[in-house]
Scaffold this motif. Structure first.
Motif, PDB file in Angstrom:
ATOM      1  N   LEU A  58       0.829  -1.208   0.000  1.00  0.00           N
ATOM      2  CA  LEU A  58       0.000   0.000   0.000  1.00  0.00           C
ATOM      3  C   LEU A  58       0.861   1.255   0.000  1.00  0.00           C
ATOM      4  O   LEU A  58       0.554   2.250  -0.675  1.00  0.00           O
ATOM      5  CB  LEU A  58      -0.927  -0.003   1.210  1.00  0.00           C
ATOM      6  CG  LEU A  58      -2.082  -1.012   1.201  1.00  0.00           C
ATOM      7  CD1 LEU A  58      -2.795  -1.021   2.547  1.00  0.00           C
ATOM      8  CD2 LEU A  58      -3.065  -0.684   0.094  1.00  0.00           C
ATOM      9  N   ALA A  59       1.963   1.211   0.768  1.00  0.00           N
ATOM     10  CA  ALA A  59       2.838   2.383   0.860  1.00  0.00           C
ATOM     11  C   ALA A  59       3.494   2.698  -0.485  1.00  0.00           C
ATOM     12  O   ALA A  59       3.719   3.869  -0.806  1.00  0.00           O
ATOM     13  CB  ALA A  59       3.904   2.153   1.931  1.00  0.00           C
ATOM     14  N   ILE A  60       3.812   1.679  -1.259  1.00  0.00           N
ATOM     15  CA  ILE A  60       4.433   1.909  -2.569  1.00  0.00           C
ATOM     16  C   ILE A  60       3.546   2.799  -3.432  1.00  0.00           C
ATOM     17  O   ILE A  60       4.039   3.662  -4.171  1.00  0.00           O
ATOM     18  CB  ILE A  60       4.711   0.561  -3.277  1.00  0.00           C
ATOM     19  CG1 ILE A  60       5.898  -0.137  -2.615  1.00  0.00           C
ATOM     20  CG2 ILE A  60       4.980   0.761  -4.767  1.00  0.00           C
ATOM     21  CD1 ILE A  60       6.153  -1.533  -3.135  1.00  0.00           C
ATOM     22  N   GLN A  79       0.118   7.651   6.285  1.00  0.00           N
ATOM     23  CA  GLN A  79       1.057   7.711   7.398  1.00  0.00           C
ATOM     24  C   GLN A  79       1.323   6.285   7.881  1.00  0.00           C
ATOM     25  O   GLN A  79       0.413   5.580   8.293  1.00  0.00           O
ATOM     26  CB  GLN A  79       0.480   8.554   8.542  1.00  0.00           C
ATOM     27  CG  GLN A  79       0.243  10.010   8.180  1.00  0.00           C
ATOM     28  CD  GLN A  79       1.538  10.783   7.978  1.00  0.00           C
ATOM     29  OE1 GLN A  79       2.596  10.373   8.459  1.00  0.00           O
ATOM     30  NE2 GLN A  79       1.464  11.888   7.251  1.00  0.00           N
ATOM     31  N   PHE A  80       2.584   5.888   7.829  1.00  0.00           N
ATOM     32  CA  PHE A  80       2.962   4.503   8.139  1.00  0.00           C
ATOM     33  C   PHE A  80       3.895   4.484   9.346  1.00  0.00           C
ATOM     34  O   PHE A  80       4.977   5.064   9.321  1.00  0.00           O
ATOM     35  CB  PHE A  80       3.650   3.889   6.913  1.00  0.00           C
ATOM     36  CG  PHE A  80       4.073   2.452   7.097  1.00  0.00           C
ATOM     37  CD1 PHE A  80       3.389   1.602   7.948  1.00  0.00           C
ATOM     38  CD2 PHE A  80       5.163   1.954   6.393  1.00  0.00           C
ATOM     39  CE1 PHE A  80       3.768   0.282   8.102  1.00  0.00           C
ATOM     40  CE2 PHE A  80       5.554   0.627   6.529  1.00  0.00           C
ATOM     41  CZ  PHE A  80       4.862  -0.206   7.390  1.00  0.00           C
ATOM     42  N   PRO A  87      -7.059  10.677   4.351  1.00  0.00           N
ATOM     43  CA  PRO A  87      -6.023  10.310   5.316  1.00  0.00           C
ATOM     44  C   PRO A  87      -6.091   8.823   5.674  1.00  0.00           C
ATOM     45  O   PRO A  87      -7.140   8.309   6.031  1.00  0.00           O
ATOM     46  CB  PRO A  87      -6.334  11.181   6.537  1.00  0.00           C
ATOM     47  CG  PRO A  87      -7.739  11.621   6.388  1.00  0.00           C
ATOM     48  CD  PRO A  87      -8.140  11.466   4.957  1.00  0.00           C
ATOM     49  N   ILE A  88      -4.951   8.129   5.549  1.00  0.00           N
ATOM     50  CA  ILE A  88      -4.837   6.705   5.839  1.00  0.00           C
ATOM     51  C   ILE A  88      -3.767   6.518   6.904  1.00  0.00           C
ATOM     52  O   ILE A  88      -2.648   7.042   6.776  1.00  0.00           O
ATOM     53  CB  ILE A  88      -4.433   5.895   4.592  1.00  0.00           C
ATOM     54  CG1 ILE A  88      -5.347   6.209   3.405  1.00  0.00           C
ATOM     55  CG2 ILE A  88      -4.413   4.404   4.883  1.00  0.00           C
ATOM     56  CD1 ILE A  88      -4.797   5.701   2.078  1.00  0.00           C
ATOM     57  N   LEU A  89      -4.087   5.756   7.940  1.00  0.00           N
ATOM     58  CA  LEU A  89      -3.120   5.461   8.985  1.00  0.00           C
ATOM     59  C   LEU A  89      -2.813   3.965   8.974  1.00  0.00           C
ATOM     60  O   LEU A  89      -3.718   3.134   9.077  1.00  0.00           O
ATOM     61  CB  LEU A  89      -3.667   5.864  10.361  1.00  0.00           C
ATOM     62  CG  LEU A  89      -2.755   5.619  11.565  1.00  0.00           C
ATOM     63  CD1 LEU A  89      -1.447   6.398  11.413  1.00  0.00           C
ATOM     64  CD2 LEU A  89      -3.457   6.011  12.862  1.00  0.00           C
ATOM     65  N   ALA A  90      -1.545   3.615   8.822  1.00  0.00           N
ATOM     66  CA  ALA A  90      -1.106   2.216   8.835  1.00  0.00           C
ATOM     67  C   ALA A  90      -0.130   2.034   9.986  1.00  0.00           C
ATOM     68  O   ALA A  90       0.876   2.740  10.073  1.00  0.00           O
ATOM     69  CB  ALA A  90      -0.442   1.842   7.510  1.00  0.00           C
TER      70      ALA A  90
END
Length: 687
Positions: free
Chosen positions: A43-45, A177-178, A335-338
């Protein structure tokens, strides 16, 4: 909208895996190396601009066959987004992904796909280079040394076949945000010099005015301007004060500039300046303010609490970055929080609070979607079944299970959710499971396995008590005949529990119920009694199911676990623990059996009681199938069963058997026979 699916091909631990998500919190659980972290990195890629898009040979899945490697390998990460419930179609979300749409009807769907591949122009050279390679390692060396530098990456939106490149402005609207498992929160948050804290302070300063809905936007701006003017006036006074205190010293400083020739053309150095609000932030530091009024630096705080504080600051920053009034067109839309392994620094109680905290942030729309990876049973037990996604391996393949979707009955789902505490939720992580009825079996199974030379820990077997004959509720999670389940080998150990009730007239039937009876009483008097036994697991007997198997005592002689233990070890005095009653009588009965005394002597040794009178009568009237030896063993087992308290005896018995096992090979060691049905269950589940 929300991320509804990610499909990963040939990336790290994934050969080809499709994973569905839902709105809100998605908790990814599983044992080590099940693919949880790699999923977040996939997902971060796509969504994290700080992540390097150009991958390496080590990022390919290493299970590709020689035949598959004859054509150049390719990594594909495809993410689908779906319209949320009650989403404002006039809002920014749909505008952001308008060029990504693959379905226009509601709910709309959009897609973004990352590809890492060898350009078509290099394919012919690649095929020729690997044509005569005889092993996978040889091909990977060729890729590493000759072709990986030629690989390129592209990110398409919409239908990937159309090869429409992503618009970076649209992609920048996603705030990913990871937090990985190894993080230095002290470095990241403790001073106003840090960008994260500086941005948060800058947004939330004067928040009483910014959040006041009772005044107009113009009034807000006027009040904020007044405060800034007041700050400017106050800061000017501070600067003036410093200048006054420097006045005499300044003359001394300037005497040196005269001497060195720095003053010329009727000009000389001096000091002036001003202070901005953001410059003041740099002197602020986070502290812990105690109830007593004492303060300590946050660096002296526990690492777990600091992680929670950091996450709260990060969520605050995400709120800042998504505020359109504050950032205008630069505001984030999604906004996504991982978070990877939040349990790394959190006490179990704090893990529960952490999940509640995240749920509140979802409810308050501070973040759109949250992804958590974990192998903490405390995290899983604090999470709703519908929020759990289980990643596991089976025959070397990555598999996905959705525990909240496998139930056909709402009753079973509620039951499992209610009883899925930190102990029972271990079933979601285990590679193999033995379900048992109660605490006695759970305490004793590990010891039995050691007597068999099959330590359950070595085979990653979890022993789970279901608190009665409630196996079916939990088996919904593992029934491989249904989609979305966790395909694991499951052994269920249950008791035969023979019962009987008197035959009565119709008007008395409501008052009459089945009561426990002894095996030697079962079907001995069909004229006066109806008989029954535990048949709840019959559908899992005799290999009737592919991955679930039930194990139960012999139908003729079985009753309960404790009964069976003594039935198989009728002269083992080691079984007579401290908490057991009738110790002297039981010891005498075992001695009589060991000396091969007749049944009549054992019956005569029984104390006078109503229950013992029943045992005597029933054994004497048992049918011809019962030999004298069988009756003697059944007598001792019956008296033992009537003399124990289950939980306490099981605890003592487990300790006694463990101590005896330490003596193996010595004269003091006593031979213990593990009941056959338990032996078979352990052998089967550990195959």
């Amino acid at each position: 909208m929300y991320i509804s699916n990610v499909t990963i091909k040939n990336f790290r631990s994934f050969d080809y895996t499709s994973i569905d998500f839902h709105e809100g919190i998605n908790v990814l659980i599983g044992h080590n190396n099940s693919g949880k972290s790699n999923l977040l990195r996939a997902l971060a890629i796509i969504f994290d601009n700080s992540v390097r898009k150009q991958l390496s040979v080590d990022d390919f899945n290493n299970s590709l066959t020689i035949e598959e490697l004859k054509a150049s390998p390719k990594i594909v990460i495809s993410v689908s987004l779906t319209q949320s419930n009650n989403e404002d179609l006039m809002g920014d979300e749909l505008v952001t992904v308008s060029n990504w749409l693959t379905k226009l009807q509601e709910p709309y769907e959009a897609k973004i796909q990352y590809e890492f591949f060898l350009p078509i122009g290099e394919e012919e050279k690649y095929v020729a280079a690997v044509k005569n390679a005889s092993s996978r390692n040889e091909i990977w060396d060729i890729i590493k040394n000759q072709f990986i530098r030629l690989y390129i990456n592209k990110t398409w939106v919409g239908n990937p076949e159309n090869q429409i490149s992503v618009d970076n402005d649209s992609l920048s609207k996603f705030d990913f945000q990871f937090l990985d498992a190894i993080r230095d929160v002290e470095r990241d948050m403790f001073s106003g010099k840090n960008t994260l804290l500086k941005n948060v302070i800058d947004f939330f300063i004067d928040y009483d005015i910014k959040s006041d809905k009772s005044i107009t936007e113009g009034e807000q701006k006027q009040k904020l301007r007044e405060r800034k003017d007041n700050f400017s006036t106050d800061s000017h006074i501070l600067i003036k004060n410093i200048q006054q205190r420097l006045e005499s010293g300044n003359k001394e400083i300037l005497s040196y500039t005269d001497g060195i020739g720095a003053s010329y053309d009727k000009s000389e150095p001096d000091f002036e300046g001003n202070i901005t609000e953001s410059e003041i932030y740099t002197v602020l530091q986070l502290i812990v303010k105690q109830e007593t009024g004492m303060t300590i630096p946050i660096t002296h705080n526990g690492l777990g609490y600091n992680n929670l504080i950091f996450m709260s600051l990060l969520l605050a920053k995400m709120q800042v970055d998504s505020d359109g009034k504050y950032l205008g067109n630069n505001a984030k839309v999604f906004p996504i929080l991982a978070i990877e392994e939040p349990e790394a620094h959190l006490h179990p109680t704090m893990q529960n609070e952490f999940i509640k905290f995240l749920k509140n942030n979802i409810d308050n729309k501070k973040v759109k979607q949250i992804f958590i990876t974990s192998h903490s049973t405390h995290i899983s037990s604090a999470t709703e079944l519908d929020d759990i996604i289980c990643l596991y391996t089976n025959d070397g393949k990555r598999n996905v299970s959705y525990p909240g979707q496998v139930f056909t009955e709402a009753k079973s789902k509620k039951y499992v959710q209610r009883f899925l505490d930190a102990t029972k939720s271990n079933m979601l992580f285990a590679e193999k499971i033995i379900f048992v009825e109660g605490i006695a079996e759970q305490l004793l199974l590990h010891v039995f396995a050691e007597y068999l030379g099959i330590p359950l820990e070595k085979y990653h077997v979890a022993v789970i008590s279901v608190g009665g004959k409630y196996f079916e509720h939990f088996l919904h999670l593992f029934d491989s005949n249904n989609d979305g389940t966790i395909n694991r080998r499951i052994a269920c150990i249950t008791d035969l529990d023979p019962m009987r009730k008197e035959k009565q007239s119709d008007e008395d039937k409501q008052k009459n119920s089945f009561k426990a009876c002894y095996p030697f009483e079962y079907e001995a008097n069909l004229k006066e009694f109806h008989y029954s036994r535990n048949t709840s697991m019959d559908q899992y007997l005799n290999d009737k199911h592919s991955n679930i198997k039930a194990f139960i005592q012999p139908e003729k002689y079985g009753k309960t676990l404790e009964y069976q233990i003594v039935l198989d070890n009728p002269s083992l005095e080691l079984l007579i623990t401290d908490s057991i009653s009738n110790k002297i009588e039981l010891n005498d009965l075992m001695e009589l059996y060991k000396d091969d005394k007749p049944l009549t002597e054992l019956l005569n040794r029984l104390s006078d009681s109503k229950e013992n009178t029943r045992i005597k009568s029933s054994l004497q009237n048992a049918n011809e199938r019962w030999t004298e030896d069988n009756k003697k063993k059944a007598l001792i087992a019956s008296r033992y069963l009537n003399s124990i308290g289950k939980g306490e005896n099981a605890l003592e018995l487990a300790a006694t058997l463990k101590d005896n096992l330490e003596l193996k090979g010595k004269d003091e060691y006593k031979n213990f026979v593990v009941p056959d049905y338990i032996n078979k269950a352990i052998q089967w589940v550990c195959e």
